[in-house]
Each structure stands twice: as C-alpha cells, then as structure tokens.
Design an enzyme around this catalytic site. Structure first.
Site, PDB file in Angstrom:
ATOM      1  N   LYS A 171      42.957  38.520  56.711  1.00 46.34           N
ATOM      2  CA  LYS A 171      42.602  37.108  56.876  1.00 46.34           C
ATOM      3  C   LYS A 171      43.341  36.500  58.085  1.00 46.34           C
ATOM      4  CE  LYS A 171      41.810  36.501  51.913  1.00 46.34           C
ATOM      5  NZ  LYS A 171      42.128  35.681  50.725  1.00 46.34           N
ATOM      6  N   PHE A 173      39.060  25.031  44.941  1.00 47.13           N
ATOM      7  CA  PHE A 173      39.659  25.464  46.204  1.00 47.13           C
ATOM      8  C   PHE A 173      38.648  26.090  47.167  1.00 47.13           C
ATOM      9  CE2 PHE A 173      40.255  28.806  43.008  1.00 47.13           C
ATOM     10  CZ  PHE A 173      39.713  29.923  43.632  1.00 47.13           C
ATOM     11  N   ARG A 231      42.275  47.570  45.618  1.00 45.63           N
ATOM     12  CA  ARG A 231      42.764  46.384  44.881  1.00 45.63           C
ATOM     13  C   ARG A 231      44.209  46.589  44.430  1.00 45.63           C
ATOM     14  NH1 ARG A 231      40.289  41.393  45.074  1.00 45.63           N
ATOM     15  NH2 ARG A 231      41.813  40.972  43.462  1.00 45.63           N
ATOM     16  N   ARG A 291      50.373  42.273  49.115  1.00 45.30           N
ATOM     17  CA  ARG A 291      50.737  40.865  48.876  1.00 45.30           C
ATOM     18  C   ARG A 291      52.170  40.745  48.369  1.00 45.30           C
ATOM     19  NH1 ARG A 291      44.910  39.161  46.190  1.00 45.30           N
ATOM     20  NH2 ARG A 291      43.852  38.687  48.153  1.00 45.30           N
ATOM     21  N   HIS A 301      41.772  40.397  52.094  1.00 47.96           N
ATOM     22  CA  HIS A 301      40.694  40.410  51.095  1.00 47.96           C
ATOM     23  C   HIS A 301      40.338  41.861  50.800  1.00 47.96           C
ATOM     24  CE1 HIS A 301      36.865  39.775  49.079  1.00 47.96           C
ATOM     25  NE2 HIS A 301      36.424  40.780  49.810  1.00 47.96           N
TER      26      HIS A 301
HETATM   27  P1  DAT Z   1      41.267  37.883  45.392  1.00 41.57           P
HETATM   28  O1  DAT Z   1      41.487  37.535  46.846  1.00 41.57           O
HETATM   29  O2  DAT Z   1      42.482  38.491  44.761  1.00 41.57           O
HETATM   30  O3  DAT Z   1      40.011  38.703  45.167  1.00 41.57           O
HETATM   31  P2  DAT Z   1      39.753  35.621  44.363  1.00 41.57           P
HETATM   32  O4  DAT Z   1      38.534  36.349  44.826  1.00 41.57           O
HETATM   33  O5  DAT Z   1      39.788  35.146  42.945  1.00 41.57           O
HETATM   34  O6  DAT Z   1      41.064  36.504  44.604  1.00 41.57           O
HETATM   35  O7  DAT Z   1      40.013  34.359  45.292  1.00 41.57           O
HETATM   36  C1  DAT Z   1      39.810  34.449  46.687  1.00 41.57           C
HETATM   37  C2  DAT Z   1      40.952  33.788  47.398  1.00 41.57           C
HETATM   38  O8  DAT Z   1      40.983  32.403  47.015  1.00 41.57           O
HETATM   39  C3  DAT Z   1      42.349  34.304  47.049  1.00 41.57           C
HETATM   40  O9  DAT Z   1      42.698  35.392  47.887  1.00 41.57           O
HETATM   41  C4  DAT Z   1      43.221  33.121  47.273  1.00 41.57           C
HETATM   42  C5  DAT Z   1      42.323  31.933  46.949  1.00 41.57           C
HETATM   43  N1  DAT Z   1      42.563  31.441  45.592  1.00 41.57           N
HETATM   44  C6  DAT Z   1      42.297  32.074  44.421  1.00 41.57           C
HETATM   45  N2  DAT Z   1      42.644  31.334  43.375  1.00 41.57           N
HETATM   46  C7  DAT Z   1      43.140  30.175  43.903  1.00 41.57           C
HETATM   47  C8  DAT Z   1      43.674  28.977  43.342  1.00 41.57           C
HETATM   48  N3  DAT Z   1      43.758  28.802  42.016  1.00 41.57           N
HETATM   49  N4  DAT Z   1      44.095  28.021  44.196  1.00 41.57           N
HETATM   50  C9  DAT Z   1      44.001  28.169  45.534  1.00 41.57           C
HETATM   51  N5  DAT Z   1      43.510  29.271  46.123  1.00 41.57           N
HETATM   52  C10 DAT Z   1      43.082  30.253  45.321  1.00 41.57           C
HETATM   53 MG    MG Z   2      38.031  38.251  45.330  1.00 37.44          MG
END
Ligand code: DAT
Ligand code: MG
Length: 153
Positions: free
Chosen positions: A12, A60, A88, A105, A118
C-alpha cells in the site's frame, strides 16, 4: 491444492513511502513463492473502490479508498502451494496491534489505518483481484532455474 495457486498482494502507499517494498518482496521470495507479475501504479479512486467493494458499508470505506488512491502501490501476483492462506499468515492479523512479531504487519506497523500490505483472503477473492489489477499479458510465464531451466516459456 495446487502448486499454481495464485494470490494478489499489494504494498500500500504507506509501505511504498516507508521504503518497505524490498523487505516485503524478500519475504515472499525466501519463502519459495514465485513472482508472476508486478507493477507500481497509482490506482484511480474507482479502481480502489472496486477493489474494496465488499467493505462498502463499513464506516472506514471512504477513508480506506482515499488512502489507497493517495499514492503508488506495488501490485503483485505470487504463485505457489497454499499461497493464499500462507500469504495471509505472512501478513499477520487485520489489526497490526494483534499481529505477531515475525509477521509483516507485526514487524512493520502498529495502526489499523496504515496496514502497509494487502493480501487476498480466499481463492475466490484472489481470482477477482488478479483480474481487476492485471491483464493476462502482464503475467509472465517462465520456469525457475531451480527446475533445471532459466529460459522463459
Ligand atoms: P485485511 O487488510 O486484513 O484483509 P480487511 O479486508 O478487513 O482487512 O480491511 C481492509 C483494510 O481496511 C485493512 O487493511 C485496514 C482497514 N480497516 C479494516 N478494519 C478497519 C477498521 N475497523 N477501522 C479502520 N480501518 C480498518
Ligand atoms: Mg481484506
């Protein structure tokens, strides 16, 4: 299970700007996964909205898409046995604060809004994301020297 399973990984804008591209690629290489495609692009807002469409109802979503569109990302396809699941595991948890040291991370970031990388969360999303980010001609066919050949095709 297939040796040709593929996943979509993107570094990212925060990962690129913090100079973590090399460290992240190194981890996938040293694990033994094969790089199939890679490009650095600043994706349009429409493109990143489509990428995160499953999260469209989350509070978000707007901020996440604006952030993903704010600078270049390094988009990649990695291939290998169980690469979706293992990718993952290499990423760590969604919340960096819950990510174990040793994960990407867990080693490089601390807040949910800036997760540096991502990775596709299922084979189905990997296929959709690969199709969204790459054209077929951007995926390079080659055999590894480890398999007795350094020639392409
Ligand atoms: P991941 O990146 O682990 O697949 P995700 O697909 O649920 O997670 O979410 C995409 C991105 O969004 C994640 O990398 C960070 C952001 N994100 C997730 N949950 C969030 C939250 N509760 N508040 C703010 N940003 C969030
Ligand atoms: Mg995701």
């Amino acid at each position: 299970m297939s040796n040709t399973e593929r996943t979509f990984i993107a570094i990212k804008p925060d990962g690129v700007q913090r100079g973590l591209v090399g460290d992240i690629i190194k981890r996938f290489e040293q694990r033994g996964f094969r790089l199939v495609a890679m490009k650095m692009i600043q994706a349009s807002e429409d493109h990143v909205k489509q990428h995160y469409i499953d999260l469209k109802d989350m509070p978000f979503y707007g901020g996440l898409c604006a952030f993903m569109h704010s600078g270049p990302v390094v988009a990649m396809i990695w291939e290998g046995l169980n690469v979706v699941k293992n990718g993952r595991l290499m990423l760590g948890e969604t919340n960096p604060a819950d990510s174990k040291p040793g994960s990407i991370r867990g080693d490089f970031c601390i807040t949910l809004g800036r997760t540096i990388i991502h990775g596709s969360d299922s084979l189905d999303s990997a296929n959709k994301e690969i199709a969204l980010w790459f054209k077929p001609e951007e995926m390079v066919e080659y055999k590894s020297c480890q398999n007795g050949s350094c020639m392409s095709k």
